[in-house]
Design a protein around this motif. Structure first.
Motif, mmCIF file in Angstrom:
data_model
loop_
_atom_site.group_PDB
_atom_site.id
_atom_site.type_symbol
_atom_site.label_atom_id
_atom_site.label_comp_id
_atom_site.label_asym_id
_atom_site.label_seq_id
_atom_site.Cartn_x
_atom_site.Cartn_y
_atom_site.Cartn_z
ATOM 1 N N GLN A 21 36.482 44.651 20.517
ATOM 2 C CA GLN A 21 36.463 45.312 21.833
ATOM 3 C C GLN A 21 37.862 45.406 22.437
ATOM 4 O OE1 GLN A 21 33.648 46.743 22.691
ATOM 5 N NE2 GLN A 21 32.378 45.745 21.172
ATOM 6 N N GLN A 43 41.063 47.494 23.784
ATOM 7 C CA GLN A 43 41.162 48.815 24.419
ATOM 8 C C GLN A 43 42.360 49.595 23.925
ATOM 9 O OE1 GLN A 43 41.369 46.446 27.677
ATOM 10 N NE2 GLN A 43 39.361 45.826 27.006
ATOM 11 N N ASN A 82 33.569 51.502 18.009
ATOM 12 C CA ASN A 82 34.438 51.857 19.140
ATOM 13 C C ASN A 82 35.887 51.514 18.811
ATOM 14 O OD1 ASN A 82 32.003 52.221 20.407
ATOM 15 N ND2 ASN A 82 32.723 51.425 22.358
ATOM 16 N N ILE A 95 39.077 54.130 18.365
ATOM 17 C CA ILE A 95 40.313 54.063 19.169
ATOM 18 C C ILE A 95 41.517 53.901 18.251
ATOM 19 C CG2 ILE A 95 41.572 52.711 20.905
ATOM 20 C CD1 ILE A 95 38.785 51.901 22.059
ATOM 21 N N ILE A 145 47.666 51.689 30.311
ATOM 22 C CA ILE A 145 46.439 50.861 30.364
ATOM 23 C C ILE A 145 46.434 50.051 31.659
ATOM 24 C CG2 ILE A 145 47.250 48.794 29.069
ATOM 25 C CD1 ILE A 145 43.992 50.402 28.156
ATOM 26 N N TYR A 154 43.613 49.555 34.924
ATOM 27 C CA TYR A 154 43.224 48.313 35.602
ATOM 28 C C TYR A 154 43.497 48.436 37.104
ATOM 29 C CZ TYR A 154 43.595 46.322 30.854
ATOM 30 O OH TYR A 154 43.462 46.064 29.522
ATOM 31 N N LEU A 183 38.818 55.442 25.590
ATOM 32 C CA LEU A 183 37.984 54.305 25.161
ATOM 33 C C LEU A 183 36.570 54.709 24.749
ATOM 34 C CD1 LEU A 183 38.846 51.549 27.816
ATOM 35 C CD2 LEU A 183 39.986 52.055 25.673
ATOM 36 N N SER A 187 30.755 54.301 26.904
ATOM 37 C CA SER A 187 29.741 53.363 26.427
ATOM 38 C C SER A 187 29.284 52.486 27.586
ATOM 39 C CB SER A 187 30.302 52.489 25.302
ATOM 40 O OG SER A 187 31.297 51.634 25.814
ATOM 41 N N GLN A 216 29.330 49.365 27.789
ATOM 42 C CA GLN A 216 30.213 48.202 28.010
ATOM 43 C C GLN A 216 31.563 48.579 28.610
ATOM 44 O OE1 GLN A 216 29.000 48.867 24.785
ATOM 45 N NE2 GLN A 216 27.193 47.630 25.187
ATOM 46 N N THR A 247 34.344 45.758 30.505
ATOM 47 C CA THR A 247 35.592 45.404 29.824
ATOM 48 C C THR A 247 36.776 45.636 30.749
ATOM 49 O OG1 THR A 247 34.539 46.318 27.853
ATOM 50 C CG2 THR A 247 36.862 45.757 27.652
ATOM 51 N N LYS A 299 39.500 42.729 33.464
ATOM 52 C CA LYS A 299 40.965 42.749 33.560
ATOM 53 C C LYS A 299 41.384 43.149 34.984
ATOM 54 C CE LYS A 299 41.980 42.041 29.151
ATOM 55 N NZ LYS A 299 42.170 43.158 28.237
#
Lengths: 381, 291
Positions: A207, A209, A234, A238, B14, B18, B211, B214, B216, B220, B224
């Motif tokens: 998992q 990212q 997943n 990615i 990224i 967040y 990403l 989904s 989840q 996720t 963060k």
């Protein structure tokens, strides 16, 4: 009318015996139950749906052909939530039902490890799809594997890359769970035997990212081929996109997840021209073709290993119980281990004494999204 | 140097995701004094709405985007009325538990309606990215960074230079005093929930092409983002942005130079360090000083 002591004793005996007699009578008339732990929810819920469809497809065929020991077979599914605590809970719920004769466990090694102590305690056969070689080599006689283990996949990836593609500088990328770690080790060992030790051996946490640091490490290593063990599609999607975006176009031979339909959908063109070891390849045998055709009609999607191993597990289990003539766990175990040359969707089953049914892999290529069978590599040692 | 620049770009990209989700956490915390644990699910729901409108129904991307954000505004309103409002006079604990319950409900509702299959959502631009010298700039990350910068400017203008923004600030600072001054506290909290849901949704829609969509994906990111809010200083808008960006950069560089498998570990190591040595975060005030 006075109640004598004898009447009272007879009444007590009758009272105590009645539930047992009723249960026994019900058992005589009931179905043969098979428990299944499957991810109905969680990250693997999609592939869990395929696994259940594969098992049900086989069960329908078994029932149409007369069932197991003359009775209809029934599948009891419990959600393992794609987690280790989830599968322990699911298995304990199923194990509490004493009329379940055997079980289907997980395709994920880490989950099989989690449930293994309870399997040993229960002492009933559990069919598994997890490919960590240790699972059938740690003294648990009740685990039976319906996919080739990673010692074979590692050897097949290494042999294909080195001898067929002619590449010597390997980067290995694997998840850090039980499946990925075992696979990475198997590939690394196989490459060392072939005289091409990996120039990069990189783990990653499930998992994730972002894979930019991983891609840059591969780029800097100077590797001319990539071998991978991804657990979740997943992550694979990615990574595949970032790999191509950052300009890495070296050949890539991956574990079975690289050719499953979820990964193909998510990654799209980023996976074109990659190779995968596939325990299920539709064109590899007549039994595989027959399963593919039947599965497409029922599930309306292309078959893959998520559904093929459960399909085979039910068929082999039914054949073994019928051959044993009993649902006694020890007899089922002996009958499964005695199975030789059984044509399954995944390949020809020849069980060894560890409980491994398959000993080789197919190599397939992603040809613009179509999975084309290339060759089968079988090991006898 | 090329490596550093590439990592820096990805880390900021990224981190910006967040930061967007963290902003939602902060705004609700300031207005209500509770942490909304369903903030990540707002991102997930918005991404699924985009899949429904842009992919399944084939509507234009911009129209789908606007409708998805409108849907999130509606969800924020319902969330306020159904989860926060009935518990507003209770302590913070029942409200937090209610938000956890709501997050489970949202995740499982989407699972029941849409199934467990991860979905692909195309990005806003057809070009996946541009090569700028040695650095590859992913167009979606560029968009995310641009949106984050725009939101920082917008938030500053909105909270400092508009009457509504000042009313919201007054409500977050002292509800009783705000009420005495004629500000409708309930309306201000309602607006905060709507704005936070839209922000969370925006983050989800922007990150979905990277990403995938989904069930989840929200949890996720939210974990963060939650860490980012603590690092930045709980309750501080600038802190959420800086905390998010710092977290993204730290974990990306940590993964590249120390260990990839422990990437998430770096983020939480920083969190633990802040909790020990500077619990009020980068921009937070000391609780003792406040009292």
């Amino acid at each position: 009318m006075s109640l004598t002591r004898r009447d009272f004793a007879a009444g007590i005996v009758a009272g105590l015996a009645a539930p047992s007699i009723i249960t026994s009578a019900r058992a005589q008339a009931s179905t043969i139950k098979i428990g299944m732990c499957a991810p109905v929810t969680g990250p693997a819920a999609e592939s869990g749906g395929y696994a259940i469809k594969g098992a049900k497809l086989a069960l329908d065929a078994v029932n149409k052909a007369g069932g197991i020991l003359g009775k209809q077979a029934e599948l009891i599914v419990e959600d393992d939530q794609t987690t280790n605590p989830g599968i322990v809970l699911a298995f304990s719920k199923l194990a509490a039902q004493s009329d379940i004769v055997a079980f289907l466990g997980s395709i994920r090694s880490t989950q099989v490890h989690a449930m293994a102590p309870d399997v040993l305690k229960l002492g009933k056969p559990v069919m598994i799809g997890g490919t960590d070689p240790n699972l059938t080599h740690m003294g648990n006689q009740w685990l039976f594997r319906f996919r080739p283990n990673d010692s074979y996949s590692g050897r097949v990836i290494a042999e294909y890359g080195v001898n067929t593609l002619g590449k010597k500088k390997w980067a290995i990328l694997h998840s850090t769970d039980a499946f990925g770690t075992a696979g990475g080790k198997a590939l690394s060992a196989a490459l060392e035997k072939l005289g091409s030790p990996a120039v990069l051996d990189q783990g990653y946490a499930n998992q994730s990212q972002d894979f930019t640091p991983v891609v840059l490490a591969i780029k800097q290593s100077g590797a001319d081929i990539l071998g991978s063990y991804f657990t979740f599609e997943n992550d694979l999607g990615i990574f595949a996109r970032q790999l191509r975006q950052l300009g890495v176009n070296i050949p890539w031979v991956g574990s079975p997840s690289i050719v499953n339909i979820t990964a193909l959908k998510l990654a799209g063109p980023a996976l074109y021209n990659t190779y995968g070891v596939a325990d299920y390849a539709e064109d590899s045998s007549e039994a595989s073709k027959a399963f593919g055709k039947a599965y497409r009609e029922v599930a309306k999607v292309a078959p893959d290993n998520q559904s093929s191993w459960t399909y085979d597990a039910i068929n082999v289990l039914a054949a073994a119980i019928n051959k044993a003539g009993s649902t006694e766990p020890g007899k089922i175990r002996e009958a499964i281990l005695a199975i030789k040359k059984f044509p399954g969707a995944e390949g020809e089953y020849n069980f060894d004494q560890n409980g491994d049914g398959l000993h080789g892999y197919n190599i397939v290529k992603n040809d613009k999204g179509n999975i084309a069978f290339d060759k089968h590599i079988e090991f006898t040692d | 140097m090329d490596l550093v620049l590439q990592l820096l770009f990805t880390g900021i990209g990224i981190g910006a995701v967040y930061a967007l989700v963290a902003l939602g956490f902060v705004l609700i915390f300031r207005a209500t004094n509770v942490v909304n644990f369903a903030q990540g699910e707002f991102s997930m729901v918005a991404a699924y709405l985009m899949v429904v409108f842009a992919v399944d129904l084939g509507w234009p991307y911009w129209l789908s985007f606007l409708i998805a954000l409108a849907g999130m505004a509606l969800l924020g309103m319902i969330f306020n009325l159904g989860v926060y409002y009935p518990l507003r006079h209770r302590s913070y604990l029942p409200v937090i538990i209610a938000t956890i319950g709501a997050s489970i409900l949202l995740a499982n509702s989407v699972l029941a309606i849409y199934g467990p299959q991860p979905q692909v959502l195309q990005g806003w631009f057809e070009t996946p990215g541009i090569q700028l010298g040695p650095v590859y700039l992913d167009s979606q990350y560029l968009l995310i960074i641009a949106v984050t910068i725009a939101l920082v400017i917008f938030n500053y203008w909105f909270f400092e230079h508009t009457l509504l923004g000042k009313k919201l600030q007054a409500t977050s600072q002292d509800k009783e005093m705000a009420s005495l001054l004629g500000i409708s506290v309930s309306t201000m909290i309602m607006i905060t929930f709507i704005y936070s849901a839209v922000l969370g949704g925006l983050a989800g829609i922007l990150v979905a092409p990277i990403l995938f969509v989904s069930i989840q994906m929200g949890s996720t990111i939210a974990l963060k983002a939650f860490a980012a809010t603590i690092i930045g200083g709980f309750g501080d808008v600038a802190g959420a942005i800086i905390g998010g960006l710092a977290l993204g950069v730290i974990e990306t560089f940590g993964a590249a130079y120390i260990s990839v498998p422990y990437k998430d570990g770096f983020a939480f190591l920083v969190l633990v360090a802040f909790l020990i040595f500077r619990p009020q975060g980068i921009f937070g005030e000391r609780v003792a000083e406040k009292a």
